[in-house]
Design an enzyme around this catalytic site. Structure first.
Site, short mmCIF file in Angstrom:
data_model
loop_
_atom_site.label_atom_id
_atom_site.label_comp_id
_atom_site.label_asym_id
_atom_site.label_seq_id
_atom_site.Cartn_x
_atom_site.Cartn_y
_atom_site.Cartn_z
N ASN A 9 3.68 -1.40 2.30
CA ASN A 9 3.29 -0.59 3.45
C ASN A 9 2.99 -1.55 4.60
O ASN A 9 1.98 -2.24 4.58
CB ASN A 9 2.04 0.24 3.09
CG ASN A 9 1.50 1.02 4.27
OD1 ASN A 9 2.13 1.08 5.33
ND2 ASN A 9 0.33 1.63 4.08
N TRP A 10 3.89 -1.59 5.55
CA TRP A 10 3.75 -2.58 6.64
C TRP A 10 2.72 -2.15 7.68
O TRP A 10 2.42 -2.90 8.60
CB TRP A 10 5.11 -2.83 7.31
CG TRP A 10 6.10 -3.51 6.42
CD1 TRP A 10 5.88 -3.96 5.14
CD2 TRP A 10 7.46 -3.84 6.73
NE1 TRP A 10 7.02 -4.54 4.64
CE2 TRP A 10 8.00 -4.48 5.59
CE3 TRP A 10 8.27 -3.65 7.84
CZ2 TRP A 10 9.33 -4.93 5.55
CZ3 TRP A 10 9.59 -4.09 7.81
CH2 TRP A 10 10.10 -4.74 6.66
N LYS A 11 2.23 -0.93 7.58
CA LYS A 11 1.23 -0.42 8.53
C LYS A 11 1.70 -0.68 9.97
O LYS A 11 2.90 -0.63 10.23
CB LYS A 11 -0.14 -1.04 8.22
CG LYS A 11 -0.52 -0.84 6.74
CD LYS A 11 -1.93 -1.19 6.42
CE LYS A 11 -2.19 -0.93 4.93
NZ LYS A 11 -3.56 -1.22 4.54
N HIS A 94 -2.53 8.39 3.22
CA HIS A 94 -3.12 7.04 3.18
C HIS A 94 -4.56 7.09 3.68
O HIS A 94 -4.87 7.85 4.60
CB HIS A 94 -2.28 6.07 4.03
CG HIS A 94 -2.67 4.65 3.77
ND1 HIS A 94 -3.77 4.08 4.36
CD2 HIS A 94 -2.15 3.71 2.94
CE1 HIS A 94 -3.90 2.83 3.92
NE2 HIS A 94 -2.92 2.58 3.04
N GLU A 96 -6.16 5.25 5.56
CA GLU A 96 -6.33 4.99 7.00
C GLU A 96 -6.04 6.25 7.81
O GLU A 96 -6.64 6.49 8.85
CB GLU A 96 -5.44 3.81 7.43
CG GLU A 96 -6.02 2.49 6.92
CD GLU A 96 -4.99 1.43 6.56
OE1 GLU A 96 -3.84 1.54 6.98
OE2 GLU A 96 -5.37 0.49 5.83
N GLU A 166 -5.52 3.94 -4.36
CA GLU A 166 -5.96 2.86 -3.48
C GLU A 166 -7.46 3.01 -3.20
O GLU A 166 -7.85 3.77 -2.30
CB GLU A 166 -5.21 2.91 -2.15
CG GLU A 166 -3.71 2.71 -2.28
CD GLU A 166 -3.07 2.20 -0.99
OE1 GLU A 166 -2.28 1.27 -1.08
OE2 GLU A 166 -3.39 2.71 0.09
N GLY A 172 -7.41 -4.33 2.25
CA GLY A 172 -7.52 -5.32 3.31
C GLY A 172 -8.81 -6.13 3.26
O GLY A 172 -9.14 -6.84 4.20
N SER A 212 -5.46 -5.02 -1.82
CA SER A 212 -5.49 -6.48 -1.97
C SER A 212 -4.64 -6.98 -3.14
O SER A 212 -5.02 -7.94 -3.82
CB SER A 212 -6.93 -6.98 -2.07
OG SER A 212 -7.64 -6.66 -0.88
N GLY A 233 -0.18 -3.89 1.04
CA GLY A 233 -0.29 -3.94 2.50
C GLY A 233 -0.01 -5.35 3.00
O GLY A 233 1.14 -5.78 3.09
N GLY A 234 -1.07 -6.10 3.26
CA GLY A 234 -0.97 -7.44 3.86
C GLY A 234 0.08 -8.35 3.21
O GLY A 234 0.87 -8.99 3.91
P1 13P Z 1 -3.82 -4.39 1.40
O1 13P Z 1 -2.82 -4.82 0.35
O2 13P Z 1 -3.67 -5.13 2.69
O3 13P Z 1 -5.21 -4.40 0.84
O4 13P Z 1 -3.47 -2.86 1.76
C1 13P Z 1 -3.30 -1.93 0.74
C2 13P Z 1 -2.79 -0.67 1.33
O5 13P Z 1 -3.50 0.02 2.03
C3 13P Z 1 -1.40 -0.32 1.08
O6 13P Z 1 -1.12 0.98 1.49
#
Ligand code: 13P
Length: 250
Positions: A9-11, A94, A96, A166, A172, A212, A233-234
């Protein structure tokens, strides 16, 4: 036997030119991967990324979609638009989106049902906040998110649904749920799916872990019975980190 499903997920990261370049390298590098691979760029990057991965098995997903066919919904993107450019998968719910844009379980459910009607595959995110976990509400929260999020979904349609667990406090933050804790939450989610859709659907449903995930912890997480993949994510933003994650079962 559930096949591992690793998603990035590149956000709100990478501009279209960067996204396309990275996606093209990823498509080449992922050629021999023994897992299902998905990447979810921002809307504006989707056409370039779809083009960049053409001919590969990498799935391109959107990070959100509207729950209407078309019309006066300023700033929104429809299923039909996504499908027209070759995007047939979407991440919904998600944390967020829940946290910053007020998306409720009921609203997410409307999107789930509409996306299913439009033949899309869905990666539905669930997970508790730290406050909820510490308040002993983990099971209550997951039950509500699964029950309401999947309300009205048929047994057949469940083949189009992936669940991503998640825990919000692990996103993050560098904090990962221990593989045991994550596996227990996944087992609980699977039991909810079994109660709602029966044991065959529960056995076949892919449940990803997100929060993470990185090259150093992915093997341990993926070795657990109920963890069938990752939503990253990251660490999905560079090939250097994402490739070892994709190759975690080698
Ligand atoms: P991180 O891997 O950066 O913690 O993010 C997880 C995430 O929200 C994937 O959708």
């Amino acid at each position: 036997m559930r096949k591992l499903y690793i998603a990035g997920n590149w956000k709100m990261n990478l501009v279209p030119s960067e996204a396309a370049e990275y996606a093209a390298s990823l498509a080449k590098a992922a050629k021999d991967a023994d897992v299902k691979v998905m990447i979810a760029p921002t809307f504006v990057c989707l056409p370039a990324v779809v083009e960049a991965v053409k001919g590969s098995s990498v799935i391109v997903a959107a990070q959100n979609v509207n729950d209407h066919e078309s019309g006066a919904y300023t700033g929104e993107v429809s299923c039909k638009m996504l499908k027209d450019i070759g995007v047939n998968t979407v991440i919904l719910g998600h944390s967020e989106r829940r946290q910053y844009y007020g998306e409720t379980d009921e609203f997410i459910n409307k999107k789930v049902l509409f996306a299913l009607e439009n033949g899309m595959d869905i990666d539905l995110c669930v997970g508790e906040t730290l406050e909820e976990r510490e308040g002993g509400k983990l099971e209550e929260v997951l039950t509500r998110q699964i029950e309401v999020g999947l309300c009205g979904v048929s047994e057949d349609q469940m083949s189009k649904i992936t669940i991503a667990y998640e825990p919000v406090w692990a996103i993050g933050t560098g904090k990962t749920a221990t593989p045991e804790d994550a596996n227990n939450a996944h087992a609980f989610i699977r039991s909810l799916i079994e109660r709602k859709f029966g044991s065959t659907v529960a056995e076949n449903t892919i449940i990803q872990y997100g929060g993470s995930v990185k090259p150093s912890n992915v093997k341990d997480l993926m070795s657990r019975e109920h963890i069938d993949g990752a939503l990253v994510g990251g660490a999905s933003l560079t090939l250097e980190q994402f490739l070892p994650i994709i190759n975690c079962n080698k």
